[in-house]
Design a protein around this motif. Structure first.
Motif, PDB file in Angstrom:
ATOM      1  N   TRP A 159       0.818  -1.215   0.000  1.00 43.17           N
ATOM      2  CA  TRP A 159       0.000   0.000   0.000  1.00 43.17           C
ATOM      3  C   TRP A 159       0.851   1.265   0.000  1.00 43.17           C
ATOM      4  N   TRP A 160       1.948   1.231   0.742  1.00 43.20           N
ATOM      5  CA  TRP A 160       2.748   2.444   0.884  1.00 43.20           C
ATOM      6  C   TRP A 160       4.204   2.191   0.481  1.00 43.20           C
ATOM      7  N   ASN A 161       4.942   3.261   0.273  1.00 40.56           N
ATOM      8  CA  ASN A 161       6.395   3.142   0.110  1.00 40.56           C
ATOM      9  C   ASN A 161       6.983   2.804   1.469  1.00 40.56           C
ATOM     10  N   THR A 162       7.671   1.685   1.558  1.00 43.36           N
ATOM     11  CA  THR A 162       8.300   1.335   2.829  1.00 43.36           C
ATOM     12  C   THR A 162       9.769   1.010   2.589  1.00 43.36           C
ATOM     13  N   LEU A 163      10.533   1.085   3.679  1.00 44.09           N
ATOM     14  CA  LEU A 163      11.928   0.686   3.588  1.00 44.09           C
ATOM     15  C   LEU A 163      12.013  -0.830   3.500  1.00 44.09           C
ATOM     16  N   HIS A 164      11.080  -1.494   4.189  1.00 41.91           N
ATOM     17  CA  HIS A 164      11.034  -2.954   4.182  1.00 41.91           C
ATOM     18  C   HIS A 164      10.673  -3.445   2.784  1.00 41.91           C
ATOM     19  N   GLN A 165      11.354  -4.506   2.336  1.00 38.68           N
ATOM     20  CA  GLN A 165      11.071  -5.014   0.997  1.00 38.68           C
ATOM     21  C   GLN A 165       9.728  -5.733   0.954  1.00 38.68           C
ATOM     22  N   PRO A 166       9.110  -5.795  -0.256  1.00 31.30           N
ATOM     23  CA  PRO A 166       7.854  -6.536  -0.384  1.00 31.30           C
ATOM     24  C   PRO A 166       8.069  -8.030  -0.170  1.00 31.30           C
ATOM     25  N   SER A 176       8.585 -11.908  -0.542  1.00 29.76           N
ATOM     26  CA  SER A 176       9.238 -12.725  -1.565  1.00 29.76           C
ATOM     27  C   SER A 176       8.397 -13.940  -1.906  1.00 29.76           C
ATOM     28  N   THR A 199      10.528 -15.293  -5.062  1.00 22.56           N
ATOM     29  CA  THR A 199      11.735 -14.652  -5.592  1.00 22.56           C
ATOM     30  C   THR A 199      12.950 -15.007  -4.746  1.00 22.56           C
TER      31      THR A 199
END
Lengths: 233, 141
Positions: free
Chosen positions: A175-182, A184, A192
């Motif tokens: 939903w938002w820009n986060t530092l945490h990666q999406p 896998s 991935t």
């Protein structure tokens, strides 16, 4: 009928079963950790710090899963007034909170060498901290309210409100820009993560699930005994 | 099947759940700007009145071939493949900082095309693989 049978059954559960499950947990952990630490390859960019993932991801998974069970048990408990649902939820909370702490601490240890910071107020990390606060509130409501009926109601409401935090944690990275990666590993597409890293991840997840079940059963047995004793008085 | 009392409890609980869901939604909707950890160059470009003296975070990919180091200061371009912003930074870079990879810069905008960072964070993506696989992939390309 269900009401009468369930807690009695858990009380008569032999310790032999629990011991066998503990042995199983230890075996899975030995295999999983050997694979995670020695056999699996380092990551092409993170190097060896990728190995933190083998503890971090399963812990996060279980901390969310436990709270989902707690939340749904609370809903059933409030509508149908089934007492053992409250005992189930209460027994799941300690496992969940421990894995939440493990997840946050290992994430922090991973964040320092990868991102350059121990902690960031991004949506994923913050919502995970909120989950921890919900666990604390849930456990404290049982601890500080002596009357069972009252504690049951208040903790159930906390459990249900906390349920809404779970999709926020899950989808925060989308939903938002986060530092945490999406994520896998998703249901819709291929993971991935390379399979040589996926195998130890799943072994560790299995080990932690079995471990959680053991702790839950032990706790549930004690809670059921306590509940029975308090009724006899 | 349900007793009358259970039915009414069920009804109130549904009402309760909906109101909680609404509260969560409204809070998150209103906090949108602070919930996002960083803005992309395009988002900054599209913002009508952006304050230049406030601390913000800018995120995107480090443009290939744009990193220029001079002593301790470094210049590079953050891109989201549509818009670009030049970043200047003085200090230590995280180990995972590299061209073509994700990055988040914390600092102030000088203007809409120039950003002065006082902290750089490397962003990791969701791909995990051993080095040999990466090499094989690069060879195949």
């Amino acid at each position: 009928m269900l009401k009468k049978i369930f807690p009695n059954k858990i009380i008569s559960l032999s310790n032999k079963w629990i011991v066998q499950l503990i042995v199983l947990t230890i075996i899975i952990f030995i295999v999983g950790l050997t694979y995670a630490i020695f056999i699996s390859p380092p990551d092409y960019i993170q190097g060896d710090s990728v190995r933190i993932m083998y503890v971090h991801v399963p812990s996060s998974f279980i901390s969310l899963g436990c709270f989902a069970f707690i939340g749904f048990a609370c809903i059933i408990n409030l509508i149908f007034k089934i007492k053992f649902m409250a005992l189930i939820a209460k027994s799941l909370a300690p496992v969940g909170i421990v894995f939440t702490i493990i997840s946050i601490v290992t994430g922090s240890l991973w964040g320092k060498p990868t991102w350059g910071v121990w902690w960031a107020w991004d949506a994923r990390l913050t919502s995970m901290l909120i989950l921890f606060i919900f666990y604390v509130a849930y456990l404290l409501s049982w601890k500080f309210i002596d009357d069972f009926q009252k504690a049951n109601k208040i903790s159930s409401i906390i459990g249900i409100i906390g349920l809404f935090n779970l999709p926020v944690i899950k989808y925060s990275v989308e939903w938002w820009n986060t530092l945490h990666q999406p994520s896998s590993i998703t249901l819709t597409s291929a993971p991935t993560i390379h399979y040589t890293m996926l195998i130890p991840l799943f072994i560790m997840l299995l080990g932690m699930i079995v471990y959680s079940i053991v702790i839950f059963l032990m706790k549930y047995k004690i809670e059921s005994m306590k509940f029975k004793l308090s009724k006899k008085k | 099947m349900l007793s009358k009392k259970a039915k009414s409890r069920f009804f109130y609980l549904i009402l309760f759940i909906f109101s909680i869901a609404l509260i969560f939604f409204l809070i998150l909707k209103n906090l949108e700007d602070s919930v996002v950890y960083f803005f992309s160059p395009t988002e900054i470009n599209n913002k009508p009145n952006i304050s230049l003296n406030k601390k913000i975070r800018l995120g995107g990919l480090v443009k290939e071939g744009s990193v220029k180091k001079q002593n301790t200061s470094v210049n590079f371009i953050i891109t989201d493949l549509k818009n670009e912003i030049i970043v200047t930074y003085n200090g230590l870079l995280p180990n995972l900082f590299s061209e073509g990879k994700g990055v988040v810069a914390e600092g102030k905008l000088n203007d809409k095309k120039y950003f002065i960072a006082n902290k750089i964070l490397a962003k990791h993506d969701e791909n995990y693989m051993p080095p040999e696989v990466k090499e094989a992939l690069e060879k195949a390309n």
